[in-house]
Design an enzyme around this catalytic site. Structure first.
Site, PDB file in Angstrom:
ATOM      1  N   SER A 162      -0.350  -1.796  38.876  1.00 29.37           N
ATOM      2  CA  SER A 162       0.482  -0.909  38.055  1.00 29.37           C
ATOM      3  C   SER A 162       1.937  -1.327  38.240  1.00 29.37           C
ATOM      4  O   SER A 162       2.527  -1.086  39.293  1.00 29.37           O
ATOM      5  CB  SER A 162       0.283   0.554  38.458  1.00 29.37           C
TER       6      SER A 162
ATOM      7  N   LYS B  72      -0.471   3.118  31.186  1.00 30.98           N
ATOM      8  CA  LYS B  72      -0.646   3.525  32.586  1.00 30.98           C
ATOM      9  C   LYS B  72       0.524   4.391  33.045  1.00 30.98           C
ATOM     10  O   LYS B  72       0.339   5.380  33.774  1.00 30.98           O
ATOM     11  CB  LYS B  72      -0.776   2.299  33.487  1.00 30.98           C
TER      12      LYS B  72
ATOM     13  N   LYS C 258       6.619   5.087  43.007  1.00 29.32           N
ATOM     14  CA  LYS C 258       6.911   3.860  42.262  1.00 29.32           C
ATOM     15  C   LYS C 258       6.580   4.016  40.782  1.00 29.32           C
ATOM     16  O   LYS C 258       7.370   3.656  39.901  1.00 29.32           O
ATOM     17  CB  LYS C 258       6.125   2.702  42.887  1.00 29.32           C
TER      18      LYS C 258
END
Length: 296
Positions: A99, A174, A242
């Protein structure tokens, strides 16, 4: 001899280890590399082959799959003389399941094309449980022909597999996924504290909520975490921090307002600052408890 493509797997963490093992179970020959020897030993015990370097792992592979924490790690393993692009054979397919930022995926695809290497960005959702059970949702960016070639492999890893658009699109979807998940966990955490402080039987309440419109995959997956205060990491706060940075930056770039997402991003950041970054993201409950007066 198997006619299935040979696979190199780079990154054998919480997600990567069970995913690579599911490919071995499906009959694929998997050669893996990661920095931790115990993870390499686990792969070998499952029937895979441990490599001593990225170059060794990818040299003869038809397909290279990467699953590492963030954009800097993807760039570290992809570029440079010891990286994937310099050592994978021309014509290989690189599937990055990390990701990362959409732009990192776009840049990687462009650099790989110059080496004759095809690329898909294919991040996943479902956490450790989804990886173990091979029921991940996989959102893919790239060319249709490459997606078609990769789909049998991806079907050994997940259940919902969708080509979302050109390079970077998988990462954009995502990012949206992580926004929804974080806001959902936060809402569940607030409900748990509210219910407990109201003296309601928490298990009964979560059972009935799960059967109604408030029900969600997040509530189903994380209910036991909330009930038992079990925050063993399936997906760490550090990683969700993140990801919230990715989605807030990407939203700013396209002019999309994320008022609730921005607040939850700050709550995730505060939890991390308090030393809970290594816990599962269901530990957002701890932040709500602190705000509600609990001593943790």
């Amino acid at each position: 001899m198997s006619t299935l493509p040979t696979i190199a797997w780079i990154g054998l963490g919480i997600m990567g280890s069970p995913m690579s093992e599911n490919l071995i179970k499906a009959g694929y020959r998997v050669t893996g590399y990661t920095l931790e020897q115990d993870k390499l030993d686990r792969l070998a015990a499952a029937g895979g082959t441990a490599a001593g370097s990225i170059a060794e792992a990818v040299r003869d592979a038809d397909v290279v799959i990467t699953m590492v924490p963030a954009s800097p790690q993807v760039e570290a393993i992809a570029y440079g003389p010891d990286g994937i692009l310099e050592n994978a054979r021309s014509g290989a397919l690189l599937i990055d399941m990390s990701s990362i930022t959409p732009q990192t995926s776009v840049d990687l695809a462009k650099a790989a094309k110059d080496k004759g290497i095809r690329v898909l960005d294919a991040p996943v959702s479902g956490g450790e449980a989804g990886a173990i059970e091979a029921v991940l949702s996989i959102m893919v960016g790239g060319e249709q022909a490459d997606f078609d070639a990769a789909k049998p492999i991806l079907e050994a890893l997940g259940k919902t597999i969708v080509l979302c658009g050109p390079h970077g699109s998988g990462q954009t979807v995502k990012a949206a996924n992580q926004l929804i998940v974080a806001v959902n966990i936060q809402a569940c955490a607030e409900a748990v504290v509210f219910l407990e402080k109201s003296g309601v039987d928490l298990k009964a309440a979560l059972d009935v909520l799960g059967g109604g419109l408030a029900g969600s995959t997040v509530l189903t997956r994380k209910k036991d975490n909330f009930l038992g205060r079990d925050f063993k990491p399936g997906f760490r706060i550090d990683l969700h921090h993140k990801d919230m940075g990715i989605v807030t930056d990407a939203a700013r770039n396209v002019g999309a307002a994320l008022p609730v997402g921005a607040v939850v991003a700050q709550l995730v950041a505060s939890l991390r600052a308090q030393g809970d970054g290594g816990l599962d993201h269901s530990a957002l409950l701890r932040a709500v408890e602190r705000l509600s007066g609990a001593q943790i």
